[in-house]
Design a protein around this motif. Sequence first.
Motif: not given
Length: 156
Positions: A90, A106-107, A119, A122
Amino acid sequence: MLALSGRQQPAGIHDRLREAHAVTAKLLSDLIGETCRRFPSAGQSEKTARIERLIGSEAWTEVALALIDLEMPQWQVRRIAYDEGEWHCALSRQRELPEWLDQSIEARHVDLPLAILSAYADAQRINAPPASRTSVPTVPRNADAFYEPAGCENFA
């Protein structure tokens, strides 16, 4: 049966990160090429040299953390956890806030560096400004034919 002709579009970097089993220099090079605006930068030559050394030594987790530090200094790692065979990462702008108030990215992935890089990608996608954004807002120029300007003043 008909065979599909034509080329398939190459997978985006987000799909490639999700489908990868491990980080490679080629995958990292593609990620840097697509998402990094400050790499390499003249003002950050020490940080970019460090990232290049880390890539050379294949220290993928350190590369991922160094990319976050270089490209998104306002973002920090909020949480890294391993749960049920996957790493969860995160990223957050405000780590001091309680987790339920924070809007973090979050990933998750089986591989730790890929979870961090996912993450990061993103967060970069969310932070990226629109390509056609100008300093002055634009107004749609296509007026509907049913609308005509009308004067409403009463000078009586």
